[in-house]
Design a protein around this motif. Structure first.
Motif, mmCIF file in Angstrom:
data_model
loop_
_atom_site.group_PDB
_atom_site.id
_atom_site.type_symbol
_atom_site.label_atom_id
_atom_site.label_comp_id
_atom_site.label_asym_id
_atom_site.label_seq_id
_atom_site.Cartn_x
_atom_site.Cartn_y
_atom_site.Cartn_z
ATOM 1 N N VAL A 154 -36.509 53.761 11.659
ATOM 2 C CA VAL A 154 -36.977 52.518 12.268
ATOM 3 C C VAL A 154 -36.821 51.365 11.279
ATOM 4 C CG1 VAL A 154 -38.994 51.293 13.126
ATOM 5 C CG2 VAL A 154 -38.568 53.634 13.856
ATOM 6 N N ILE A 207 -34.479 47.958 11.843
ATOM 7 C CA ILE A 207 -34.975 46.583 11.843
ATOM 8 C C ILE A 207 -34.360 45.797 10.705
ATOM 9 C CG2 ILE A 207 -36.999 45.114 11.702
ATOM 10 C CD1 ILE A 207 -37.263 46.726 14.083
ATOM 11 N N PHE A 238 -48.459 35.389 31.961
ATOM 12 C CA PHE A 238 -48.155 36.573 31.158
ATOM 13 C C PHE A 238 -49.392 37.063 30.430
ATOM 14 C CE2 PHE A 238 -45.354 39.274 28.902
ATOM 15 C CZ PHE A 238 -45.808 39.321 27.601
ATOM 16 N N ASN A 283 -54.932 43.897 32.063
ATOM 17 C CA ASN A 283 -54.645 45.319 31.905
ATOM 18 C C ASN A 283 -55.583 45.967 30.904
ATOM 19 O OD1 ASN A 283 -52.683 47.092 33.093
ATOM 20 N ND2 ASN A 283 -51.992 47.512 31.019
ATOM 21 N N TYR A 284 -55.837 45.268 29.823
ATOM 22 C CA TYR A 284 -56.708 45.845 28.809
ATOM 23 C C TYR A 284 -58.162 45.827 29.250
ATOM 24 C CZ TYR A 284 -52.703 45.910 25.780
ATOM 25 O OH TYR A 284 -51.478 46.154 25.252
ATOM 26 N N PRO A 297 -57.289 44.707 20.566
ATOM 27 C CA PRO A 297 -55.827 44.899 20.531
ATOM 28 C C PRO A 297 -55.129 44.074 21.608
ATOM 29 C CG PRO A 297 -56.931 47.008 20.382
ATOM 30 C CD PRO A 297 -57.989 45.995 20.663
ATOM 31 N N THR A 307 -52.432 41.238 21.038
ATOM 32 C CA THR A 307 -51.116 41.278 21.671
ATOM 33 C C THR A 307 -50.831 39.971 22.394
ATOM 34 O OG1 THR A 307 -51.460 43.632 22.026
ATOM 35 C CG2 THR A 307 -49.661 42.595 23.218
ATOM 36 N N PHE A 364 -47.955 37.200 21.255
ATOM 37 C CA PHE A 364 -46.847 36.906 22.154
ATOM 38 C C PHE A 364 -46.812 35.438 22.547
ATOM 39 C CE2 PHE A 364 -45.028 40.746 22.044
ATOM 40 C CZ PHE A 364 -45.725 41.795 22.600
ATOM 41 N N VAL A 414 -49.408 38.333 11.556
ATOM 42 C CA VAL A 414 -49.532 39.728 11.977
ATOM 43 C C VAL A 414 -50.209 40.544 10.897
ATOM 44 C CG1 VAL A 414 -48.284 41.800 12.606
ATOM 45 C CG2 VAL A 414 -47.523 39.606 13.441
ATOM 46 N N LEU A 418 -59.760 49.929 16.535
ATOM 47 C CA LEU A 418 -59.500 51.363 16.680
ATOM 48 C C LEU A 418 -60.718 52.199 16.325
ATOM 49 C CD1 LEU A 418 -56.308 52.888 15.060
ATOM 50 C CD2 LEU A 418 -57.475 53.573 17.134
ATOM 51 N N ILE A 444 -40.767 54.332 18.798
ATOM 52 C CA ILE A 444 -41.251 53.623 17.615
ATOM 53 C C ILE A 444 -42.768 53.566 17.620
ATOM 54 C CG2 ILE A 444 -41.318 51.397 16.463
ATOM 55 C CD1 ILE A 444 -38.465 50.958 17.290
ATOM 56 N N LEU A 503 -42.411 42.811 13.919
ATOM 57 C CA LEU A 503 -42.482 41.540 14.635
ATOM 58 C C LEU A 503 -41.475 40.523 14.145
ATOM 59 C CD1 LEU A 503 -46.178 40.890 15.487
ATOM 60 C CD2 LEU A 503 -44.277 41.511 16.925
ATOM 61 N N THR A 558 -36.779 45.265 21.277
ATOM 62 C CA THR A 558 -37.439 46.571 21.225
ATOM 63 C C THR A 558 -38.822 46.470 20.571
ATOM 64 O OG1 THR A 558 -35.317 47.706 21.167
ATOM 65 C CG2 THR A 558 -37.226 48.949 20.474
ATOM 66 N N PRO A 559 -38.993 45.694 19.491
ATOM 67 C CA PRO A 559 -40.325 45.566 18.911
ATOM 68 C C PRO A 559 -41.374 45.089 19.912
ATOM 69 C CG PRO A 559 -38.724 44.677 17.406
ATOM 70 C CD PRO A 559 -37.986 45.016 18.643
ATOM 71 N N PHE A 560 -40.988 44.212 20.835
ATOM 72 C CA PHE A 560 -41.898 43.741 21.879
ATOM 73 C C PHE A 560 -42.457 44.932 22.651
ATOM 74 C CE2 PHE A 560 -43.000 40.714 25.294
ATOM 75 C CZ PHE A 560 -42.956 41.512 26.416
ATOM 76 N N ILE A 580 -44.743 47.166 20.448
ATOM 77 C CA ILE A 580 -46.095 46.661 20.217
ATOM 78 C C ILE A 580 -46.977 46.875 21.436
ATOM 79 C CG2 ILE A 580 -47.440 44.582 19.844
ATOM 80 C CD1 ILE A 580 -46.276 45.248 17.332
ATOM 81 N N ILE A 581 -46.437 46.573 22.616
ATOM 82 C CA ILE A 581 -47.238 46.762 23.824
ATOM 83 C C ILE A 581 -47.629 48.228 23.962
ATOM 84 C CG2 ILE A 581 -47.203 46.727 26.323
ATOM 85 C CD1 ILE A 581 -45.837 44.227 26.374
ATOM 86 N N ALA A 587 -50.282 49.237 21.407
ATOM 87 C CA ALA A 587 -51.636 48.799 21.749
ATOM 88 C C ALA A 587 -52.227 49.699 22.816
ATOM 89 C CB ALA A 587 -51.606 47.346 22.227
ATOM 90 N N GLY A 588 -51.391 50.149 23.735
ATOM 91 C CA GLY A 588 -51.895 51.073 24.742
ATOM 92 C C GLY A 588 -52.204 52.431 24.160
ATOM 93 N N VAL A 640 -53.207 53.188 21.084
ATOM 94 C CA VAL A 640 -54.423 53.300 20.274
ATOM 95 C C VAL A 640 -55.672 53.235 21.128
ATOM 96 C CG1 VAL A 640 -53.282 52.264 18.315
ATOM 97 C CG2 VAL A 640 -54.682 50.846 19.785
ATOM 98 N N MET A 641 -55.521 52.849 22.398
ATOM 99 C CA MET A 641 -56.717 52.784 23.215
ATOM 100 C C MET A 641 -56.976 54.076 23.963
ATOM 101 S SD MET A 641 -56.752 48.911 24.580
ATOM 102 C CE MET A 641 -58.356 49.188 25.279
ATOM 103 N N PRO A 694 -49.647 53.092 32.656
ATOM 104 C CA PRO A 694 -49.821 51.661 33.001
ATOM 105 C C PRO A 694 -49.237 50.733 31.948
ATOM 106 C CG PRO A 694 -51.936 52.824 33.035
ATOM 107 C CD PRO A 694 -50.940 53.774 32.488
ATOM 108 N N THR A 695 -49.395 51.117 30.669
ATOM 109 C CA THR A 695 -48.868 50.260 29.615
ATOM 110 C C THR A 695 -47.354 50.186 29.671
ATOM 111 O OG1 THR A 695 -50.657 51.181 28.296
ATOM 112 C CG2 THR A 695 -49.056 49.784 27.174
ATOM 113 N N LEU A 728 -46.283 48.046 32.460
ATOM 114 C CA LEU A 728 -46.409 46.629 32.130
ATOM 115 C C LEU A 728 -45.243 46.176 31.272
ATOM 116 C CD1 LEU A 728 -48.520 44.284 32.388
ATOM 117 C CD2 LEU A 728 -49.140 44.827 30.045
ATOM 118 N N PHE A 758 -42.477 43.263 32.360
ATOM 119 C CA PHE A 758 -42.186 42.016 31.672
ATOM 120 C C PHE A 758 -40.803 41.987 31.062
ATOM 121 C CE2 PHE A 758 -45.563 39.376 32.482
ATOM 122 C CZ PHE A 758 -46.718 40.116 32.576
#
Lengths: 281, 321, 456
Positions: free
Chosen positions: A23, A27, A157, A164-165, A198, A202, A206, A263, A274, B118, B137, B196-198, B201-202, B205-206, B208-209, B239-240, B243, B247
């Motif tokens: 990864v 990047i 957005f 959602n969260y 989180p 996010t 964004f 970030v 967390l 990732i 990011l 791809t990072p976008f 990240i989404i 976040a999902g 870790v919850m 769901p994550t 989403l 988008f």
């Protein structure tokens, strides 16, 4: 870290590390190319065959970006617009996202789909009428010329993400807060929000990035030099037939730093969110 | 206060609650909650509506009338479908539609797969996650125009690094951006790298919850790593990921900056998506009517697609709950 | 406890508020677009005062993209000199995007949105018909007498005319030149080529001798610059794109096919690399200046670029420049495509008197000489072009008078589509996907449908 990983599955550890390395390379390689170009002397940027490492190292591109072009001014403008827009989006979006994720509003689905349609509409088509509108209000070439449209265009957005969260938060906590007599705003602030940090992070990142990198509206509404934002400013680098890659990449390196810092700062929130969520009751 | 959380209160995809409290005094409680909801949403909705409704309505009106650009603005005359019929008959539009859909499908699929991968890797990372997230990011936060310039610099046939590498490994110096399929592939690579990072990240976040207790329960049941992934992680992530797909599809359909700078829609118009076509029609050819028709029809297509997607998703989520 | 009626009323009042806001905005915007422009003062009144161009004062804004990339900035130098000559007029510079298409889009948004600023804008030479037809630029013929227009080099004013009205004042001009490596020609004992055919064989010889990576580089990417290149071959072969009425294509002719066939043969013979289908000015210039090509077709900036070591250039002192060659048996030299920039006036400008004064000064010998001697731009005023001082400045300016010019077919408001028909088909032919004759006839038929109707 989950306990089962700590049971010593070395294969998992090695797999994770190898994957992380891949990864990282994915990047970093184009980024490396951009950063080294920024540090090459202007005449070495387009030399063939290309230099894999700048030789000699030079900061001429950076000084050029700030002295020949008013790059510092562009940074300030972008920062003001992005910070204010993000703040507005987060506040308004939290309220609306909570409402639409949790409360039994009739017609909520229609509103959500409408919001979706609005965020989807191609910018190009709305720029001209929006320009006329702003001109009539007298808001052209100002901070609000960008802040208001950005807030409006990036809210849908953020609402979707935050909603959602919010929906994933267990209802018991809100209901016990309600039993205890807390007002809805207080419930949101002290009970629900900490669990959805989180999501806030996010949505915030964004929105900030979207404001920081938006081009078409910034080009159309804030033409004057003193209100120009970074994307538009960089579009001016070079000449008609000459693309000053060195200057462009130097400016880009500088423009990316604030976001990376942001970030890195907010990552602690993610971690604490967390651990707080992991220890319930 | 419950000491061990049970499965979350059943909700459908749009969050309608079935919790006991709401059922006891349905009407009054619901109305109060609904009013509260509208009150909380009002500021956001007013801002969005105030700024966007007029321009969008105007753009739709432009697409339905004969538009001439004059120095004093636009003159819209008549109510006509001629812009749409011009558009549908134009081979450029048909190709742009095909290309945009193809592009969306491929890039979103690749980005979701890569992004989820990732995110999974990052979630397991103990030390250095913060650094990796910051690094992730960086490409995403780059201005799209600059990203395009970077890849233009990389793909350049004279001083670009990619052709240089190709010549060293014996592949010659292919003209990447000048031939149709390599140009499309080059565009996709640039986009995948940046967005791809976008997705990651989404998804992260999902990830870790997801409550740890699910995994503990799975362990107790004797599940292996892979089984836990399929039976716990993926369903919870659904769901994550949905989403993220939603988008990304929206963004991919509005693709503009990248092909505009990297290929200008070329060679010919083989890398021209719908948004660039609309832009060229309006600002290069001054055909505002047909251009607005392209923009409006694109938005409509995406909305229909997204509504369909949401309905399917709700149906699926409903059967699983 | 509020009743359902009151709840409903509250929601309705919220909806009403939204509708009112939208209606207010719509009303404001609609009224602006339908009311006559108040800034376009009666032509009669302003014509008298601005014809003399002396009584003007006030503040005006000038929209111009960067002319050079080095300091000092020619735009600032010119503004300062102008304000010294006319202390009552203050000019504010607005720096426009460097990409000409982005520049145009931005201007279209601004002017059709009714803005009164910028007052004067520097625009491409191919915009007059498009802007004139859409009312995005003022006709200058109403303010400036014909004696003014005769100061300019032939062909430039014609290019800025649409429907008998002149919309742009030629500011500085550009055209295609042939740059060559004197040292390499000498090494191979070759004379300077005088025809395209000779150039092609020279390029192949030098490349095969291993002296350079490429023989002859030019601009073949799918963009406006390819139309410029194509026009040069087409003009040398004796052809044109449109008939004199600008409503029918005459591209599909022996000359058109000859030009296209030659361009393709440059690649198949090895004189030009296949990568030329992605070359814009930047790539071609870079290839030549870093010593990888023997011949280059480029605009006038090619000289100063190749003679400045830090460009980067490794060919300082080894470069010669000449007018483009022609085909064997055709008049010599070959035709050079006209590029460059004009000055236009925003129809909503509130100070046309000052605008005209500014334009007249910028096209006066004083300003033109500054542009030529300090910044090596090709002046548009004939007397300045022919002056000894300008000619002595650099080899490009010295041979400007020797070239034959050919404009692009920009007198039709559909020029953007015409150009696109040319460059997409020619680019496709260059990459080998279609044959030259097929490409030319496809271009011709697309041009015909473009100038006849409007559509996508």
């Amino acid at each position: 870290m989950r306990n089962r990983s700590r049971r010593g599955w070395r294969r998992v550890f090695n797999g994770v590390n190898l994957a992380t390395l891949l990864v990282f390379l994915f990047i970093v390689t184009p980024l490396y190319w951009m950063i080294t170009a920024a540090f090459k002397t202007p005449s070495n940027v387009e030399v063939s065959p290309p230099q894999y490492f700048p030789h000699p190292l030079s900061v001429a591109n950076f000084t050029d970006a700030f002295s020949h072009y008013s790059f510092g001014r562009y940074i300030v403008n972008s920062a003001v617009v992005a910070v204010v827009s993000t703040a507005l989006v987060l506040v308004l979006g939290t309220l609306a996202g909570y409402a639409m994720g949790r409360l039994p509003m009739r017609g909520r689905f229609t509103v959500l789909v409408l919001l979706l349609m609005i965020s989807v509409f191609p910018e190009i088509a709305v720029v001209v009428p929006l320009y006329a509108l702003l001109r009539d209000i007298g808001w052209l070439n100002s901070y609000q010329a960008l802040i208001i449209p950005y807030t409006a265009f990036f809210l849908p957005f953020a609402i979707w993400i935050l909603r959602n969260y919010f929906m994933a938060v267990p209802r018991e906590m809100e209901e016990s807060a309600r039993i205890d007599g807390a007002s809805p705003l207080r419930t949101i602030w002290s009970v629900v929000l900490p669990q959805t940090l989180p999501g806030l992070f996010t949505a915030g990142v964004f929105t900030f990035t979207a404001c920081w990198t938006e081009f078409l509206m910034a080009l159309s509404f804030n033409v004057s030099e003193s209100y120009r934002t970074i994307p538009v400013g960089v579009a001016l680098f070079g000449g008609q037939f000459i693309t000053s890659y060195g200057d462009i990449f130097a400016a880009s390196v500088v423009a990316v730093v604030p976001i990376a810092v942001l970030v890195f700062i907010f990552r602690r929130n993610v971690v604490s969110g967390l651990t707080a969520g992991a220890v319930k009751g | 206060m419950s000491t061990s959380p049970v499965a979350p209160a059943p909700v459908d995809a749009i969050g309608r609650s079935a919790s006991p409290r709401a059922k006891r005094h349905p009407d009054a409680f619901r109305r109060q909650q609904a009013r509260l909801g509208w009150a909380l949403s009002a500021p956001a909705l007013v801002v969005v509506a105030g700024v966007t409704i007029f321009p969008i309505a105007y753009a739709i009106a432009m697409s339905l009338s004969n538009v001439t650009a004059t120095g004093n603005g636009f003159s819209l005359s008549g109510l006509t479908g001629s812009n749409y019929s011009i558009m549908v008959q134009a081979p450029q539009w048909r190709y742009a539609l095909f290309f945009t859909i193809l592009y969306t499908v491929i890039t979103v699929a690749v980005e979701v797969a890569l992004g989820t991968g990732i995110a999974l890797v990052l979630e397991r990372l103990a030390a250095g996650r913060g650094w990796m997230m910051a690094l992730l990011l960086v490409p995403w936060s780059m201005i799209t125009v600059i990203n395009a310039e970077l890849w233009l610099y990389i793909y350049n046939p004279v001083y670009g690094v990619l052709d240089n590498i190709f010549s060293h490994i014996g592949l010659g110096t292919p003209v990447i951006l000048g031939t149709r399929v390599p140009a499309i592939a080059a565009l996709m690579v640039a986009d995948v790298w940046k967005t791809t990072p976008f997705v990651a990240i989404i998804v992260l976040a999902g990830l870790v919850m997801i409550p740890r207790d699910y995994y503990e329960a799975a362990e107790v049941d004797g599940a292996t790593g892979w089984q836990a992934f399929w039976k716990v992680t993926l369903p919870q992530l659904r769901p994550t990921i949905a989403l993220a797909v939603l988008f990304r599809v929206l963004q991919a359909f509005g693709l503009f900056d990248l092909p505009f700078v990297l290929t200008s829609g070329g060679p010919g118009y083989s890398t021209q998506p719908l948004a660039v076509l609309a832009y060229n029609a309006m600002f290069r050819d001054l055909d505002f009517g047909p251009g607005a028709a392209v923009a409006t029809s694109t938005a409509l297509l995406v909305v229909v697609g997204c509504v369909a997607f949401i309905k399917v998703f709700r149906a699926q989520a409903g059967t699983e709950a | 406890m509020k009743t359902a009626h009151q709840t409903g009323r509250r929601r309705r009042s919220m909806q009403a508020a939204v509708v009112c806001a939208v209606a207010a905005f719509a009303a404001a915007a609609c009224s602006s677009s339908s009311s006559p422009s108040t800034s376009a003062s009666a032509p009669g009144a302003s014509a008298t005062s601005s014809a003399s161009g002396n009584a003007a004062s006030g503040n005006i804004t000038w929209w111009a993209s960067p002319i050079t990339t080095t300091s000092p900035d020619p735009r600032v130098v010119l503004i300062n000199a102008f304000e010294k000559a006319y202390p009552k007029i203050h000019v504010t510079l607005q720096s426009a995007p460097t990409d000409t298409d982005t520049n145009r889009a931005s201007l279209i948004t601004t002017i059709s949105g009714g803005a009164s600023s910028p007052d004067v804008f520097m625009g491409d030479v191919i915009w007059p018909a498009q802007f004139g037809k859409a009312g995005l630029a003022s006709s200058l013929s109403q303010y400036l007498p014909s004696s003014y227009w005769s100061n300019f080099a032939p062909g430039l004013v014609q290019g800025a005319t649409y429907n008998g009205q002149v919309y742009g004042a030629p500011f500085f001009e550009d055209q295609g030149f042939l740059y060559y490596r004197k040292d390499l020609l000498a090494k191979e004992h070759l004379p300077v080529p005088t025809t395209w055919e000779q150039l092609e064989s020279d390029a192949v010889k030098i490349k095969n001798a291993g002296l350079t990576k490429y023989g002859y580089v030019w601009q073949g990417a799918s963009y406006e610059g390819l139309t410029c290149n194509f026009m040069e071959y087409l003009g040398s072969a004796g052809g044109t794109v449109l008939n004199s009425d600008m409503n029918k294509s005459v591209l599909d002719s022996a000359a058109g096919v000859k030009a296209a066939t030659f361009m393709r043969s440059l690649i198949t013979s090895g004189a030009t690399p296949a990568a030329v289908t992605t070359f814009q000015e930047g790539q071609a210039m870079s290839a030549f200046a870093t010593g990888q090509a023997a011949f280059l077709r480029n605009w006038d900036y090619g000289w100063s670029y190749s003679q400045t070591k830090s460009s980067p250039s490794s060919v300082v002192g080894d470069v010669g420049v000449m007018p483009l060659p022609s085909f064997q048996g055709q008049p010599s030299p070959g035709t050079s495509n006209i590029g460059g920039w004009n000055l236009y006036v925003n129809p909503h400008s509130k100070n046309t008197a000052a605008d005209i004064t500014f334009i007249k000064w910028m096209t006066s010998p004083a300003a033109q000489t500054i542009l030529a001697t300090q910044f090596s731009e090709i002046p548009t005023v004939t007397s300045v072009r022919n002056s000894a001082a300008v000619k002595a400045k650099n080899p490009v300016l010295a041979i400007v008078g020797q070239t034959r010019l050919i404009p692009r077919p920009a007198q039709t408001p559909q020029y953007a589509k015409v150009s696109q028909a040319i460059y997409t088909n020619i680019n496709s032919m260059l990459s080998g996907a279609t044959s030259p004759s097929a490409a030319v006839s496809a271009a011709a038929s697309q041009i015909n449908s473009a100038v006849k109707t409007s559509g996508l």
